[in-house]
Design a protein around this motif. Structure first.
Motif, PDB file in Angstrom:
ATOM      1  N   ASN A 181      -8.459   7.382  -5.537  1.00 27.28           N
ATOM      2  CA  ASN A 181      -8.299   8.629  -4.779  1.00 27.28           C
ATOM      3  C   ASN A 181      -7.448   9.662  -5.510  1.00 27.28           C
ATOM      4  OD1 ASN A 181      -8.454  10.320  -2.325  1.00 27.28           O
ATOM      5  ND2 ASN A 181      -6.260   9.899  -2.244  1.00 27.28           N
ATOM      6  N   ASP A 193     -19.547   5.018  -2.946  1.00 30.99           N
ATOM      7  CA  ASP A 193     -19.162   5.305  -1.557  1.00 30.99           C
ATOM      8  C   ASP A 193     -19.528   6.736  -1.173  1.00 30.99           C
ATOM      9  OD1 ASP A 193     -17.220   7.045  -2.621  1.00 30.99           O
ATOM     10  OD2 ASP A 193     -15.589   5.621  -2.416  1.00 30.99           O
ATOM     11  N   THR A 216      -5.271  -0.023  -3.866  1.00 35.36           N
ATOM     12  CA  THR A 216      -5.930   0.395  -2.618  1.00 35.36           C
ATOM     13  C   THR A 216      -6.978  -0.661  -2.260  1.00 35.36           C
ATOM     14  OG1 THR A 216      -7.648   1.694  -3.700  1.00 35.36           O
ATOM     15  CG2 THR A 216      -5.557   2.822  -3.270  1.00 35.36           C
ATOM     16  N   SER A 217      -7.556  -0.520  -1.084  1.00 42.71           N
ATOM     17  CA  SER A 217      -8.403  -1.615  -0.575  1.00 42.71           C
ATOM     18  C   SER A 217      -9.763  -1.727  -1.261  1.00 42.71           C
ATOM     19  CB  SER A 217      -8.647  -1.419   0.918  1.00 42.71           C
ATOM     20  OG  SER A 217      -9.495  -0.300   1.132  1.00 42.71           O
ATOM     21  N   ARG A 218     -10.250  -0.635  -1.818  1.00 41.64           N
ATOM     22  CA  ARG A 218     -11.617  -0.557  -2.371  1.00 41.64           C
ATOM     23  C   ARG A 218     -12.659  -0.934  -1.326  1.00 41.64           C
ATOM     24  NH1 ARG A 218     -12.986  -0.639  -8.291  1.00 41.64           N
ATOM     25  NH2 ARG A 218     -11.067  -0.249  -9.424  1.00 41.64           N
ATOM     26  N   TYR A 245       0.811  -1.227   0.000  1.00 38.52           N
ATOM     27  CA  TYR A 245       0.000   0.000   0.000  1.00 38.52           C
ATOM     28  C   TYR A 245       0.844   1.277   0.000  1.00 38.52           C
ATOM     29  CZ  TYR A 245      -3.903   3.074   1.388  1.00 38.52           C
ATOM     30  OH  TYR A 245      -4.847   4.073   1.463  1.00 38.52           O
TER      31      TYR A 245
HETATM   32  C1  LIG Z   1     -12.798  14.983  -4.269  1.00 42.22           C
HETATM   33  C2  LIG Z   1     -12.840  13.758  -3.390  1.00 42.22           C
HETATM   34  C3  LIG Z   1     -14.075  13.193  -3.067  1.00 42.22           C
HETATM   35  C4  LIG Z   1     -14.122  12.061  -2.235  1.00 42.22           C
HETATM   36  N1  LIG Z   1     -15.357  11.514  -1.917  1.00 42.22           N
HETATM   37  C5  LIG Z   1     -15.409  10.451  -1.070  1.00 42.22           C
HETATM   38  C6  LIG Z   1     -16.672   9.899  -0.711  1.00 42.22           C
HETATM   39  O1  LIG Z   1     -17.738  10.378  -1.090  1.00 42.22           O
HETATM   40  N2  LIG Z   1     -16.656   8.800   0.102  1.00 42.22           N
HETATM   41  C7  LIG Z   1     -15.499   8.247   0.566  1.00 42.22           C
HETATM   42  O2  LIG Z   1     -15.559   7.248   1.294  1.00 42.22           O
HETATM   43  N3  LIG Z   1     -14.325   8.768   0.248  1.00 42.22           N
HETATM   44  C8  LIG Z   1     -14.234   9.849  -0.547  1.00 42.22           C
HETATM   45  N4  LIG Z   1     -13.009  10.364  -0.883  1.00 42.22           N
HETATM   46  C9  LIG Z   1     -11.807   9.839  -0.231  1.00 42.22           C
HETATM   47  C10 LIG Z   1     -11.070   8.732  -0.990  1.00 42.22           C
HETATM   48  O3  LIG Z   1     -10.883   9.112  -2.311  1.00 42.22           O
HETATM   49  C11 LIG Z   1     -11.809   7.395  -0.937  1.00 42.22           C
HETATM   50  O4  LIG Z   1     -12.180   7.088   0.390  1.00 42.22           O
HETATM   51  C12 LIG Z   1     -10.903   6.284  -1.459  1.00 42.22           C
HETATM   52  O5  LIG Z   1     -10.490   6.565  -2.771  1.00 42.22           O
HETATM   53  C13 LIG Z   1     -11.635   4.965  -1.418  1.00 42.22           C
HETATM   54  O6  LIG Z   1     -10.864   3.961  -1.961  1.00 42.22           O
HETATM   55  P1  LIG Z   1     -10.292   2.778  -1.067  1.00 42.22           P
HETATM   56  O7  LIG Z   1     -11.383   2.204  -0.249  1.00 42.22           O
HETATM   57  O8  LIG Z   1      -9.567   1.870  -1.976  1.00 42.22           O
HETATM   58  O9  LIG Z   1      -9.309   3.590  -0.118  1.00 42.22           O
HETATM   59  P2  LIG Z   1      -8.023   3.130   0.687  1.00 42.22           P
HETATM   60  O10 LIG Z   1      -6.897   3.918   0.161  1.00 42.22           O
HETATM   61  O11 LIG Z   1      -7.898   1.667   0.730  1.00 42.22           O
HETATM   62  O12 LIG Z   1      -8.309   3.710   2.146  1.00 42.22           O
HETATM   63  C14 LIG Z   1      -9.005   2.954   3.137  1.00 42.22           C
HETATM   64  C15 LIG Z   1     -10.209   3.680   3.610  1.00 42.22           C
HETATM   65  O13 LIG Z   1      -9.845   4.904   4.219  1.00 42.22           O
HETATM   66  C16 LIG Z   1     -10.831   5.907   3.963  1.00 42.22           C
HETATM   67  N5  LIG Z   1     -10.192   7.011   3.216  1.00 42.22           N
HETATM   68  C17 LIG Z   1      -9.187   6.930   2.347  1.00 42.22           C
HETATM   69  N6  LIG Z   1      -8.850   8.160   1.906  1.00 42.22           N
HETATM   70  C18 LIG Z   1      -9.678   9.025   2.523  1.00 42.22           C
HETATM   71  C19 LIG Z   1      -9.850  10.439   2.495  1.00 42.22           C
HETATM   72  N7  LIG Z   1      -9.079  11.243   1.757  1.00 42.22           N
HETATM   73  N8  LIG Z   1     -10.831  10.976   3.244  1.00 42.22           N
HETATM   74  C20 LIG Z   1     -11.620  10.202   4.017  1.00 42.22           C
HETATM   75  N9  LIG Z   1     -11.505   8.867   4.089  1.00 42.22           N
HETATM   76  C21 LIG Z   1     -10.550   8.289   3.348  1.00 42.22           C
HETATM   77  C22 LIG Z   1     -11.897   5.265   3.106  1.00 42.22           C
HETATM   78  O14 LIG Z   1     -12.949   4.851   3.937  1.00 42.22           O
HETATM   79  C23 LIG Z   1     -11.161   4.074   2.496  1.00 42.22           C
HETATM   80  O15 LIG Z   1     -12.015   3.018   2.165  1.00 42.22           O
HETATM   81  C24 LIG Z   1     -12.930  11.501  -1.722  1.00 42.22           C
HETATM   82  C25 LIG Z   1     -11.705  12.074  -2.078  1.00 42.22           C
HETATM   83  C26 LIG Z   1     -11.660  13.191  -2.895  1.00 42.22           C
HETATM   84  C27 LIG Z   1     -10.330  13.788  -3.233  1.00 42.22           C
END
Ligand SMILES: Cc1cc2nc3c(=O)[nH]c(=O)nc-3n(C[C@H](O)[C@H](O)[C@H](O)COP(=O)(O)OP(=O)(O)OC[C@H]3O[C@@H](n4cnc5c(N)ncnc54)[C@H](O)[C@@H]3O)c2cc1C
Length: 458
Positions: free
Chosen positions: A334, A365, A235-237, A223
């Motif tokens: 992200n 999400d 990433t974890s999705r 990661y």
């Molecule tokens: C413009 C913008 C809009 C976004 N809208 C959302 C949204 O509506 N819902 C949402 O869950 N995330 C949002 N995010 C944050 C982030 O992009 C996603 O959580 C992430 O891409 C989800 O993919 P993942 O589960 O593989 O994340 P991973 O990288 O595997 O992260 C693990 C978990 O951490 C949390 N996380 C990670 N990054 C962030 C972050 N920057 N802020 C808050 N939590 C985070 C999420 O719950 C995620 O599932 C947004 C980011 C941006 C820049």
């Protein structure tokens, strides 16, 4: 007087494992009614668009199966969640009600109405959707943290409850009325429209399988190096599962802490971001729509540019790839979210709210805390300590998609353009360019940067 029946009103916690609401209701004396209400107000506010509606249908079906395995079943109702819950509680002779605390203005209002009608028959549970309850960590003299670094340091040391086991056995009471069948609920949710073709499947079963793969099989170890690599998809999705609560953030954090690797620590940090935004929205529900910190912006209005951005036709391949991924999967990486959001709010200088609205319509999400506050972070009206930084889509492409694979995957018009040349199609020989059904860049980056700097008085 309570009759011994308990209702677990499920909202952001569609799971049987580590669910404090269900756990407490099942531990009360007497039978348990796990209840989910398809809330008209949420639907009418446009908050259940096709992707989240389809995902929610999966979650409800999966939850009902798990509850039935334990002797229970999910009662599905439709209407005003407060009115339906209170009516059920009264029809059951004065049942107790358990619910998770709300963060948004809507959630807080729901809780207040339930409290007014049920009094001490209502128990509100904290840290159900987050690992640390909003308000549990506070800087001196303030009602929330505004700087992530300081919050994260406190967050790492915070007391957390141990994950709860799923209830082994549930008993249903005689119900005073029947709810919707699962098929009827699915039909109602399907009325929202057609979901994205590449949408992930919802439900706790899927969530637990993903968490096991992510933490148990070493994927998380890569990661820190792959987190921003657009092509690696490393990433974890887990975000939609966390959003609907078919995965407990507390359990994910607990397992990651046990893992103890640098990868798990990086993953934990992202979970802290999630809690950070929740505590911020809980303290400032107005930030769902208003600027956290106004920069006195006078945003431009340009429906044609907004439309080009929404449809992935800006002429900047990385931006377009992100926007097309969103339309195809209902999810976006992200790094691509940051690049596309910066492009809208800073390069085009269009109001972040119009971008956030589009994201909320499509993201599976999509949630108010994370979406609106990340948008504000990128637009510079939120908590970023460098509010005027602008992400240059070409430099971002060179760093995070150096060979152009991500762009070629999502922008089929450019699939035959080799290597990094795919990021600058306007530099291709005129004859090659003429064959591509791909737009010229919507704006020149240097001019738009100058425009943004003028607008912010820099
Ligand atoms: C413009 C913008 C809009 C976004 N809208 C959302 C949204 O509506 N819902 C949402 O869950 N995330 C949002 N995010 C944050 C982030 O992009 C996603 O959580 C992430 O891409 C989800 O993919 P993942 O589960 O593989 O994340 P991973 O990288 O595997 O992260 C693990 C978990 O951490 C949390 N996380 C990670 N990054 C962030 C972050 N920057 N802020 C808050 N939590 C985070 C999420 O719950 C995620 O599932 C947004 C980011 C941006 C820049």
């Amino acid at each position: 007087m309570p009759t011994g029946v308990s209702i677990a009103l499920l909202t952001c916690d569609l799971r049987v494992h580590d669910n404090p609401v269900l756990h407490a209701a099942a531990r009360d004396d007497g039978p348990t009614v796990p209840l989910f209400v398809l809330d008209d107000a949420i639907r009418e506010a446009g908050f259940v668009p096709p992707n989240r509606a389809a995902f929610l249908a999966d979650c409800l079906e999966d939850l009902d199966r798990s509850l039935r395995d334990r002797g229970g079943a999910l009662l599905l109702l439709q209407g005003d969640a407060v009115e339906r819950t209170v009516r059920l509680a009264e029809a059951l002779g004065g049942a107790r009600v358990h619910v998770a605390e709300g963060f948004s203005g809507f959630g807080q209002h729901r809780e207040q109405r339930l409290r007014a009608l049920l009094g001490d028959r209502l128990t509100v549970h904290q840290a159900v959707a987050t690992t640390v309850a909003p308000g549990a960590l506070l800087p001196a003299g303030r009602d929330h943290y505004a700087v992530f670094g300081a919050y994260h340091r406190r967050w790492l040391l915070a007391e957390r409850r141990k994950p709860l086991l799923a209830p082994r056995k549930l008993t249903l009471p005689q119900l005073p009325f029947t709810g919707l069948t699962m098929a009827a609920a699915r039909d109602r949710l399907a009325a929202a429209g057609k979901p994205a073709p590449g949408l992930m499947a919802g439900g706790e079963g899927q969530a637990r399988q993903r968490l096991r793969r992510w933490l148990g099989s070493g994927a998380v170890d890569d990661y820190p190096t792959l987190q921003d690599d657009l092509n690696a998809d490393g990433t974890s999705r887990l975000s939609p599962y966390l959003h609907f609560g078919c995965l407990s953030a507390t359990e994910a954090a607990h397992r990651a802490t046990r893992e103890g690797s640098p990868g798990a620590a990086a993953f934990l940090r992202q979970l802290a971001w999630r809690d950070f935004h929740h505590q911020l929205l809980a303290a400032r529900p107005d930030c769902a729509h208003g600027d956290y910190r106004s920069r006195q912006d006078h945003w431009r209005e340009d429906p044609a540019e907004l439309d080009a951005w929404r449809n992935g036709r800006t002429g900047y391949p990385l931006v377009d790839a992100g926007m097309r991924q969103l339309l195809h999967e209902g999810w976006m990486h992200n790094r691509a979210r940051m690049v596309t959001a910066s492009f809208l709010s800073k390069t085009l200088y269009l109001d972040w709210r119009s971008g956030a609205e589009h994201f909320l319509r499509h993201l599976v999400d999509g949630d108010l805390a994370n979406n609106q506050l990340n948008w504000q972070w990128v637009a510079g009206t939120g908590t970023d300590t460098r509010p005027n930084r602008v992400l240059n889509p070409l430099r971002q492409a060179e760093r995070f998609d150096p060979q152009g694979e991500y762009v070629r995957r999502w922008v089929p018009e450019l699939a035959d353009v080799p290597g990094a040349a795919v990021h600058r199609p306007w530099q291709l020989p005129a004859a090659d360019r003429a064959r591509l059904d791909y737009p010229e860049p919507l704006v020149a980056l240097d001019e738009s940067l100058a425009r943004f700097r003028r607008a912010r008085g820099l």
